[in-house]
Motif scaffolding. Structure first.
Motif, mmCIF file in Angstrom:
data_model
loop_
_atom_site.group_PDB
_atom_site.id
_atom_site.type_symbol
_atom_site.label_atom_id
_atom_site.label_comp_id
_atom_site.label_asym_id
_atom_site.label_seq_id
_atom_site.Cartn_x
_atom_site.Cartn_y
_atom_site.Cartn_z
ATOM 1 N N ASN A 113 0.833 -1.196 0.000
ATOM 2 C CA ASN A 113 0.000 0.000 0.000
ATOM 3 C C ASN A 113 0.869 1.247 0.000
ATOM 4 O O ASN A 113 1.894 1.293 0.652
ATOM 5 C CB ASN A 113 -0.893 0.024 1.240
ATOM 6 C CG ASN A 113 -1.915 -1.080 1.223
ATOM 7 O OD1 ASN A 113 -2.024 -1.809 0.251
ATOM 8 N ND2 ASN A 113 -2.647 -1.226 2.289
ATOM 9 N N GLU A 145 0.777 5.407 0.640
ATOM 10 C CA GLU A 145 -0.042 6.441 1.247
ATOM 11 C C GLU A 145 0.038 7.714 0.417
ATOM 12 O O GLU A 145 1.118 8.237 0.181
ATOM 13 C CB GLU A 145 0.425 6.709 2.681
ATOM 14 C CG GLU A 145 -0.561 7.533 3.457
ATOM 15 C CD GLU A 145 -0.245 7.572 4.942
ATOM 16 O OE1 GLU A 145 0.553 8.441 5.326
ATOM 17 O OE2 GLU A 145 -0.775 6.728 5.675
ATOM 18 N N GLN A 201 -17.741 10.123 0.081
ATOM 19 C CA GLN A 201 -17.592 8.851 0.782
ATOM 20 C C GLN A 201 -17.891 7.629 -0.076
ATOM 21 O O GLN A 201 -17.081 6.712 -0.150
ATOM 22 C CB GLN A 201 -18.483 8.820 2.028
ATOM 23 C CG GLN A 201 -18.348 7.515 2.795
ATOM 24 C CD GLN A 201 -19.047 7.558 4.145
ATOM 25 O OE1 GLN A 201 -19.640 8.553 4.532
ATOM 26 N NE2 GLN A 201 -18.965 6.459 4.852
ATOM 27 N N ASP A 235 -15.315 4.751 -0.974
ATOM 28 C CA ASP A 235 -15.604 3.424 -0.427
ATOM 29 C C ASP A 235 -15.680 2.375 -1.529
ATOM 30 O O ASP A 235 -15.374 1.213 -1.311
ATOM 31 C CB ASP A 235 -16.921 3.442 0.363
ATOM 32 C CG ASP A 235 -16.780 4.157 1.707
ATOM 33 O OD1 ASP A 235 -15.640 4.459 2.113
ATOM 34 O OD2 ASP A 235 -17.821 4.406 2.335
ATOM 35 N N CYS A 294 -7.785 1.097 -0.166
ATOM 36 C CA CYS A 294 -8.112 0.218 0.958
ATOM 37 C C CYS A 294 -8.550 0.988 2.195
ATOM 38 O O CYS A 294 -9.305 0.472 2.990
ATOM 39 C CB CYS A 294 -7.008 -0.774 1.270
ATOM 40 S SG CYS A 294 -5.382 -0.179 1.350
ATOM 41 N N HIS A 295 -8.118 2.231 2.337
ATOM 42 C CA HIS A 295 -8.572 3.050 3.463
ATOM 43 C C HIS A 295 -8.398 4.510 3.068
ATOM 44 O O HIS A 295 -7.486 4.838 2.327
ATOM 45 C CB HIS A 295 -7.747 2.741 4.726
ATOM 46 C CG HIS A 295 -8.138 3.583 5.904
ATOM 47 N ND1 HIS A 295 -9.292 3.352 6.618
ATOM 48 C CD2 HIS A 295 -7.546 4.673 6.461
ATOM 49 C CE1 HIS A 295 -9.385 4.272 7.584
ATOM 50 N NE2 HIS A 295 -8.340 5.083 7.504
ATOM 51 N N TRP A 296 -9.269 5.367 3.584
ATOM 52 C CA TRP A 296 -9.131 6.793 3.314
ATOM 53 C C TRP A 296 -9.693 7.571 4.486
ATOM 54 O O TRP A 296 -10.502 7.065 5.248
ATOM 55 C CB TRP A 296 -9.827 7.181 2.010
ATOM 56 C CG TRP A 296 -11.309 7.041 2.067
ATOM 57 C CD1 TRP A 296 -12.035 5.898 1.886
ATOM 58 C CD2 TRP A 296 -12.248 8.075 2.354
ATOM 59 N NE1 TRP A 296 -13.362 6.158 2.042
ATOM 60 C CE2 TRP A 296 -13.525 7.481 2.337
ATOM 61 C CE3 TRP A 296 -12.153 9.430 2.628
ATOM 62 C CZ2 TRP A 296 -14.692 8.204 2.574
ATOM 63 C CZ3 TRP A 296 -13.309 10.146 2.866
ATOM 64 C CH2 TRP A 296 -14.566 9.525 2.822
ATOM 65 N N ASP A 297 -9.217 8.801 4.644
ATOM 66 C CA ASP A 297 -9.637 9.613 5.773
ATOM 67 C C ASP A 297 -9.381 11.085 5.449
ATOM 68 O O ASP A 297 -8.440 11.404 4.733
ATOM 69 C CB ASP A 297 -8.821 9.211 7.016
ATOM 70 C CG ASP A 297 -9.257 9.982 8.244
ATOM 71 O OD1 ASP A 297 -10.410 9.816 8.662
ATOM 72 O OD2 ASP A 297 -8.438 10.765 8.773
ATOM 73 N N VAL A 321 -5.146 8.786 1.533
ATOM 74 C CA VAL A 321 -5.680 7.599 0.868
ATOM 75 C C VAL A 321 -4.618 6.510 0.910
ATOM 76 O O VAL A 321 -3.488 6.725 0.479
ATOM 77 C CB VAL A 321 -6.062 7.892 -0.603
ATOM 78 C CG1 VAL A 321 -6.538 6.622 -1.298
ATOM 79 C CG2 VAL A 321 -7.124 8.978 -0.680
ATOM 80 N N SER A 322 -4.984 5.354 1.450
ATOM 81 C CA SER A 322 -4.093 4.206 1.412
ATOM 82 C C SER A 322 -4.391 3.476 0.104
ATOM 83 O O SER A 322 -5.469 2.912 -0.070
ATOM 84 C CB SER A 322 -4.345 3.305 2.625
ATOM 85 O OG SER A 322 -3.455 2.227 2.616
ATOM 86 N N LYS A 337 -3.959 0.912 -3.074
ATOM 87 C CA LYS A 337 -3.537 -0.395 -3.582
ATOM 88 C C LYS A 337 -3.675 -0.345 -5.096
ATOM 89 O O LYS A 337 -4.196 -1.260 -5.695
ATOM 90 C CB LYS A 337 -4.453 -1.488 -3.032
ATOM 91 C CG LYS A 337 -3.932 -2.226 -1.853
ATOM 92 C CD LYS A 337 -4.779 -3.463 -1.644
ATOM 93 C CE LYS A 337 -4.398 -4.160 -0.362
ATOM 94 N NZ LYS A 337 -5.430 -5.070 0.081
#
Length: 72
Positions: free
Chosen positions: A3, A5, A22, A26, A32-35, A47-48, A50
């Motif tokens: 991954n 970042e 969102q 999603d 794979c992940h975001w915030d 944003v993580s 992939k």
């Protein structure tokens, strides 16, 4: 593939703004992940990745009427 970042300065400044992007994040392939850190003055989107590119992330944010720029 590990991954990566990705970080962006945005104008997503509240929960309502974040909720507009969102479902896109999603459901985006390669995320794979975001915030979004709305407490930070630069409203940092992390944003993580992939596989999603910086350009693709920016396009998602812009498609909802917001701005994002890569923090290097």
């Amino acid at each position: 593939m590990e991954n990566k970042e990705l970080k962006f300065k945005t104008n997503l400044n509240c929960g309502g703004c974040v909720s507009k992007v969102q479902s896109d994040f999603d459901n985006a392939a390669g995320v794979c992940h975001w915030d979004v850190d709305t407490d930070n003055s630069d409203k940092i989107l992390t944003v993580s990745s992939k596989g999603i590119s910086e350009d693709e992330v920016i396009k998602i944010v812009q498609s909802k009427g917001f701005k994002a720029e890569v923090i290097s």
